[in-house]
Every structure is written in C-alpha cells, then in structure tokens.
Design an enzyme around this catalytic site. Structure first.
Site, PDB file in Angstrom:
ATOM      1  N   HIS A   1       0.853  -1.205   0.000  1.00 47.94           N
ATOM      2  CA  HIS A   1       0.000   0.000   0.000  1.00 47.94           C
ATOM      3  C   HIS A   1       0.882   1.245   0.000  1.00 47.94           C
ATOM      4  O   HIS A   1       1.941   1.270   0.624  1.00 47.94           O
ATOM      5  CB  HIS A   1      -0.920  -0.011   1.235  1.00 47.94           C
ATOM      6  CG  HIS A   1      -1.993   1.022   1.127  1.00 47.94           C
ATOM      7  ND1 HIS A   1      -1.767   2.343   1.430  1.00 47.94           N
ATOM      8  CD2 HIS A   1      -3.282   0.939   0.701  1.00 47.94           C
ATOM      9  CE1 HIS A   1      -2.887   3.020   1.201  1.00 47.94           C
ATOM     10  NE2 HIS A   1      -3.813   2.195   0.766  1.00 47.94           N
TER      11      HIS A   1
ATOM     12  N   GLU B   1      -3.955   2.028  -7.533  1.00 45.57           N
ATOM     13  CA  GLU B   1      -4.341   3.094  -6.603  1.00 45.57           C
ATOM     14  C   GLU B   1      -3.419   4.292  -6.810  1.00 45.57           C
ATOM     15  O   GLU B   1      -2.360   4.374  -6.163  1.00 45.57           O
ATOM     16  CB  GLU B   1      -4.174   2.617  -5.157  1.00 45.57           C
ATOM     17  CG  GLU B   1      -5.064   1.499  -4.747  1.00 45.57           C
ATOM     18  CD  GLU B   1      -5.429   1.615  -3.270  1.00 45.57           C
ATOM     19  OE1 GLU B   1      -6.625   1.683  -2.976  1.00 45.57           O
ATOM     20  OE2 GLU B   1      -4.526   1.682  -2.427  1.00 45.57           O
TER      21      GLU B   1
HETATM   22  C1  PEP Z   1      -6.651   3.594   0.121  1.00 47.79           C
HETATM   23  O1  PEP Z   1      -5.906   4.177   0.909  1.00 47.79           O
HETATM   24  O2  PEP Z   1      -6.392   2.435  -0.237  1.00 47.79           O
HETATM   25  C2  PEP Z   1      -7.830   4.293  -0.345  1.00 47.79           C
HETATM   26  C3  PEP Z   1      -8.261   3.968  -1.506  1.00 47.79           C
HETATM   27  O3  PEP Z   1      -8.355   5.247   0.450  1.00 47.79           O
HETATM   28  P1  PEP Z   1      -9.640   6.176   0.124  1.00 47.79           P
HETATM   29  O4  PEP Z   1     -10.683   5.282  -0.455  1.00 47.79           O
HETATM   30  O5  PEP Z   1     -10.019   6.707   1.465  1.00 47.79           O
HETATM   31  O6  PEP Z   1      -9.176   7.228  -0.827  1.00 47.79           O
END
Ligand code: PEP
Length: 272
Positions: free
Chosen positions: A104, A183
């Site tokens: 992450h 992400e």
């Molecule tokens: C994350 O940190 O994996 C994430 C997607 O957070 P958020 O949905 O709060 O942006």
C-alpha cells in the site's frame, strides 16, 4: 464473468473492538443476498482473530462465510524468527485470513512524507512479501500507483517498474492468484479527486499488457485488476461500466456502513 471483489481497507480504524464489531455486523447484514460479489474485510491485525472466529463459529454465518473473507493489511516476508513486532503469512493463514494487502502507498512512501508514508517500503521488500503470501496460501493484493501524473507520461514507466519488480520470480501458475490494485496516490484520501473511469480503463489495459508480456496471455486470463482511490457509492457504477473494474479497494467508504453497503449493492446489480 468472474465475480467482482470489494476489499475494505480499514487502515488503523476504528478506535476500539466494540466499534469494529459494530461495523462488521452492519456489513454482514447487508450481504445476505449477494451472489456476484466477493467481500474481503481487512481490519487492523489486532482485530483479525475476532472476525475470523466470528465467521467460523455462528451457524447462520456459515453461508455468509462463503461470501466474506478476512484479509490483512500487510505481513512480514519471513515465516518465523527474531523479527520483533512482525507478523508472518503462515500466522495470518493459521488464524483464518485468506488475503493480504501488500505494498500500500501509505507503507511505500517515505516516513513523514507529504504523501502520508510510514515505512518507505521498497519493491524488493514487496516482492518478498508477495512470495511469502503465496507460499502460505494467502491471496496477495498488490497495490501499485504513481504519486503524480506528469505530462511526459513517465508515470507509465513508474507503474511498469513497480509491477515488474514486485512480481519478479512469481511463477506463471501463481499469477492468477495475485490481485493488482491500481491506486494512484494522488487519488487517495481527503480532498483528493478520484481517477476517472477512462483513466482507470487505460491503466487496466496497460497493466494487463505488462502482465501478459511477463507471464503469457494464457496465464493472466483470470487475473483481476481493481481500482482504489476515493471510491464511493457515487462513482462505483461508472468504474464498473466504463472502467471495467474487476473490483474495488475502498478506504474511507469502507468505514461507513451505509456507503459500503451501497457499494456492494451497486456492484451486485451492475456486474452482469
Ligand atoms: C486507500 O488508501 O487504499 C484508499 C483507496 O483510500 P480512500 O478510499 O479513502 O481514498
């Protein structure tokens, strides 16, 4: 069509077990008739045994246990030994976890950076963690994502390197077990704008190409590429329909029973 997967990353929330139980039972109530969606809850390590036991023990939860699984937010790459404070993949499997988020961005970025890093984890460490997860029977959720999108499209190369280095040495037969979560770091957290479904779709195609060049098209047909970054009940449908997302990794929205239940419902009805 394979099932959508929704992976709740609770991060270091909620503050206590009572609140965690409340959140969990709220989610359980909302999944009784789901058929096309898999749910994975990734609570902090300390709450994991409570949820894996809860899923196993109650009669009425037996059916539900097929729809909901428990995952960890990280793991250590050695299986046992003198590693103070660490938790291994076999330990997680033993208590009933079946998935693990690995790499992450909040762990990758350097400590105290403006991007919210805590560790400065490298692709090499992440690669060892992916291998440890697979050895133990856990399904790894590999997070990749650029910190910013530059005009020269250098970010594409950044993602390519992340994927190639993190998946180095993974066997062709194991690759379908790895879920890749795209992400973009700029899309995560309060005040961030989510990626657009088009941005995600382009990236999904790009990631599939990297995977098929590395492992062969035949071995990646079942590989899932999911989206994370400000996912909520308002944007999830367009990510499924226009972005062709195989699932989601919500952070904040996974802590809100109403929003999370709605996300599940939308995935269930949009995935056909
Ligand atoms: C994350 O940190 O994996 C994430 C997607 O957070 P958020 O949905 O709060 O942006």
């Amino acid at each position: 069509m394979s099932k959508s997967i929704i992976i709740a990353n609770w991060k270091m929330n909620p503050e206590n077990l009572k609140e965690a139980e409340r959140l969990f039972s709220g989610i359980i109530k909302s999944i009784s008739d789901i058929k096309k969606t898999e749910i994975v809850i990734c609570p902090p390590f300390i709450f994991l045994p409570y949820f894996t036991k809860a899923i196993k023990s109650e009669e009425k939860l037996i059916k539900i246990s097929k729809k909901i699984k428990i995952g960890a937010q990280d793991l250590f790459f050695e299986d046992s030994g003198a590693y103070t404070g660490e938790i291994s993949a076999p330990m997680l499997y033993d208590i009933g976890a079946r998935y693990a988020i690995i790499g992450h961005s909040e762990r990758r970025n350097p400590p105290f950076s403006s991007l919210g890093g805590t560790i400065g984890e490298t692709n090499l460490e992440i690669n060892k963690k992916i291998k440890a997860a697979l050895r133990a029977g856990l399904q790894p959720i590999l997070c990749v994502g650029e910190n910013l999108r530059d005009e020269n499209h250098e970010y594409l190369n950044f993602i390519k390197i992340q994927i190639e280095e993190c998946l180095d040495g993974i066997s062709k037969n194991s690759i379908s077990k790895v879920i890749v979560a795209y992400e973009p770091v700029w899309a995560i957290g309060n005040g961030a704008r989510p990626a657009t479904p088009e941005e995600f779709y382009e990236m999904k195609i790009f990631i599939r190409k990297i995977l098929s060049d590395k492992f062969g098209v035949k071995f990646i047909s079942g590989a899932r590429i999911i989206y994370g970054g400000s996912v909520d009940d308002k944007n999830v449908e367009s990510f499924i329909k226009e972005g062709k997302a195989d699932g989601f990794l919500p952070g904040r929205a996974s802590l809100d029973i109403k929003k999370f239940s709605q996300i599940i419902k939308i995935c269930e009805t949009s995935n056909n």
